[in-house]
Scaffold this active site. Sequence first.
Site, mmCIF file in Angstrom:
data_model
loop_
_atom_site.group_PDB
_atom_site.id
_atom_site.type_symbol
_atom_site.label_atom_id
_atom_site.label_comp_id
_atom_site.label_asym_id
_atom_site.label_seq_id
_atom_site.Cartn_x
_atom_site.Cartn_y
_atom_site.Cartn_z
ATOM 1 N N HIS A 86 0.847 -1.193 0.000
ATOM 2 C CA HIS A 86 0.000 0.000 0.000
ATOM 3 C C HIS A 86 0.878 1.236 0.000
ATOM 4 O O HIS A 86 1.810 1.353 0.794
ATOM 5 C CB HIS A 86 -0.901 0.026 1.235
ATOM 6 C CG HIS A 86 -1.792 1.234 1.245
ATOM 7 N ND1 HIS A 86 -2.988 1.274 0.559
ATOM 8 C CD2 HIS A 86 -1.631 2.453 1.794
ATOM 9 C CE1 HIS A 86 -3.533 2.470 0.700
ATOM 10 N NE2 HIS A 86 -2.729 3.201 1.452
ATOM 11 N N ASP A 165 -14.885 3.707 7.344
ATOM 12 C CA ASP A 165 -13.791 4.507 6.775
ATOM 13 C C ASP A 165 -14.256 5.293 5.558
ATOM 14 O O ASP A 165 -13.858 6.436 5.353
ATOM 15 C CB ASP A 165 -12.604 3.622 6.399
ATOM 16 C CG ASP A 165 -11.518 4.458 5.747
ATOM 17 O OD1 ASP A 165 -10.987 5.342 6.444
ATOM 18 O OD2 ASP A 165 -11.232 4.268 4.554
ATOM 19 N N ARG A 172 -13.489 13.768 6.340
ATOM 20 C CA ARG A 172 -12.163 14.370 6.585
ATOM 21 C C ARG A 172 -11.721 15.207 5.396
ATOM 22 O O ARG A 172 -11.093 16.254 5.549
ATOM 23 C CB ARG A 172 -11.147 13.265 6.863
ATOM 24 C CG ARG A 172 -11.328 12.639 8.234
ATOM 25 C CD ARG A 172 -10.540 11.344 8.356
ATOM 26 N NE ARG A 172 -9.154 11.520 8.004
ATOM 27 C CZ ARG A 172 -8.379 10.583 7.441
ATOM 28 N NH1 ARG A 172 -8.868 9.393 7.191
ATOM 29 N NH2 ARG A 172 -7.133 10.843 7.161
ATOM 30 N N SER A 187 -7.276 4.536 9.019
ATOM 31 C CA SER A 187 -8.011 4.434 7.755
ATOM 32 C C SER A 187 -7.359 3.386 6.850
ATOM 33 O O SER A 187 -8.019 2.477 6.329
ATOM 34 C CB SER A 187 -8.010 5.815 7.083
ATOM 35 O OG SER A 187 -8.396 5.726 5.747
ATOM 36 N N LYS A 191 -8.616 -1.075 6.388
ATOM 37 C CA LYS A 191 -8.939 -1.723 5.114
ATOM 38 C C LYS A 191 -7.992 -2.898 4.840
ATOM 39 O O LYS A 191 -8.417 -3.936 4.355
ATOM 40 C CB LYS A 191 -8.852 -0.694 3.980
ATOM 41 C CG LYS A 191 -10.024 0.294 4.026
ATOM 42 C CD LYS A 191 -9.876 1.425 3.024
ATOM 43 C CE LYS A 191 -8.827 2.415 3.449
ATOM 44 N NZ LYS A 191 -8.878 3.732 2.835
HETATM 45 N N1 URA Z 1 -5.376 6.800 2.233
HETATM 46 C C1 URA Z 1 -6.384 6.279 2.952
HETATM 47 O O1 URA Z 1 -6.922 5.228 2.624
HETATM 48 N N2 URA Z 1 -6.778 6.925 4.058
HETATM 49 C C2 URA Z 1 -6.208 8.076 4.479
HETATM 50 O O2 URA Z 1 -6.601 8.593 5.487
HETATM 51 C C3 URA Z 1 -5.163 8.611 3.708
HETATM 52 C C4 URA Z 1 -4.760 7.951 2.582
#
Ligand code: URA
Length: 431
Positions: A86, A165, A172, A187, A191
């Site tokens: 990621h 999220d 946000r 966040s 996931k």
């Molecule tokens: N990527 C995400 O999935 N969440 C965040 O808060 C920032 C970047």
Amino acid sequence: MSEPFDAVDVIRTKRDKQVLSDAQIDWVIDAYTRGAVAEEQMSALNMAILLNGMTRAEIARWTTAMIASGERMDFSGLSRPTADKHSTGGVGDKITLPLAPLVAVFDVAVPQLSGRGLGHTGGTLDKLESIPGWRAALSNEEMLAQLEDVGAVICQAGAGLAPADRKLYALRDVTGTVEAIPLIASSIMSKKIAEGTGVLVLDVKVGSGAFMKSLTDARELARTMVDLGTDAGVTTVALLTDMSTPLGLTAGNALEVRESVEVLAGGGPPDVVDLTLALAREMLDAVGRPDADPEAALRDGRAMDKWRAMIAAQGGDNDAELPTARHTEQVLAPADGVLVGLDALAVGVAAWRLGAGRARREDVVQAGAGVELHAKPGATVRAGQVLMTLHTDTPERFDRAKEALEGAVTIAADGARPATEGIVLDRITTS
Ligand code: URA
């Protein structure tokens, strides 16, 4: 239904720099997801978290509560280990495209649940959708079947994964609270943990084109995410990588696919190749394949074969021409000397304004739009030489893109060096 807590008390707790209890956290995430905590209350709580922070235990509980808001995937039935990468997002960051098939060559399942671009950073799905026929939405069954048959899949994350999220991130985005380290870490990790990967390698970007502008902040974010992953039983490692200048020579959807295919053909820009290999080695080490040689797999065509299988499995036509923009304009070097700076954020905003990205979730992106770079920091340039080509279908966008690029290029006297050299700046593992 009567609620066990009052949202105002939860907000006051964090506003007054106190620690939220597990029960408060579980409740506020659940109640917000089902609409019992108002958007303005959650935005006040987010701002209190941004200003006052959270303890490691609070962040872990917040993450667990977000995971519990949705489904968890299960890859345990697959015949191979799973590894995922990621990136926290950057300009020209197309690494997922060559990386997923490259790692899959070594009998590793690589599930890359990806997103679309918002703002100046591009989205992996937008890039792949420039390939005619390619389909981002797969059912969980299709995804598992492709992981078993091909080994690599890049697809849209299903709506069932951490729905808290999805809602929180949208809030946000419009309340100036994206940059809070506890909120970014929870966040991303909610996931990834819900997705069920065994190994996770994080690419935490640092510099003007990234969320984290300083190494100190990036280290804190990386450490927080590595701890969350490790505590949840996921083998997690983070590389901190440079995002002061764009990655590779392209920012834009089809432009980046073309560059990724060059890497898979054994060529491509050195920074993209180096980062792809560094991340591949981390993933392969962590799944117990330390002797695998990803460099050889780029050279001898095995990674390319895997890419073609992965694209074809999702309906993509590997032999179709990629779209190109109808109009181009050039940006010239203003002076002789050494290019010591080429600002990632400026290039990202320019690509976005040319039509490669979207301002609102429902906007349609242009497949051919973006910025092509002809020189990178460290290169010697001459006044009038072409530094960038801007691509768009809508030429009225050129002026705003060029405005974004004002001041983006720094040229110094011959003999000068760029501020950072080398793409990997640090590595963070379990404490
Ligand atoms: N990527 C995400 O999935 N969440 C965040 O808060 C920032 C970047």
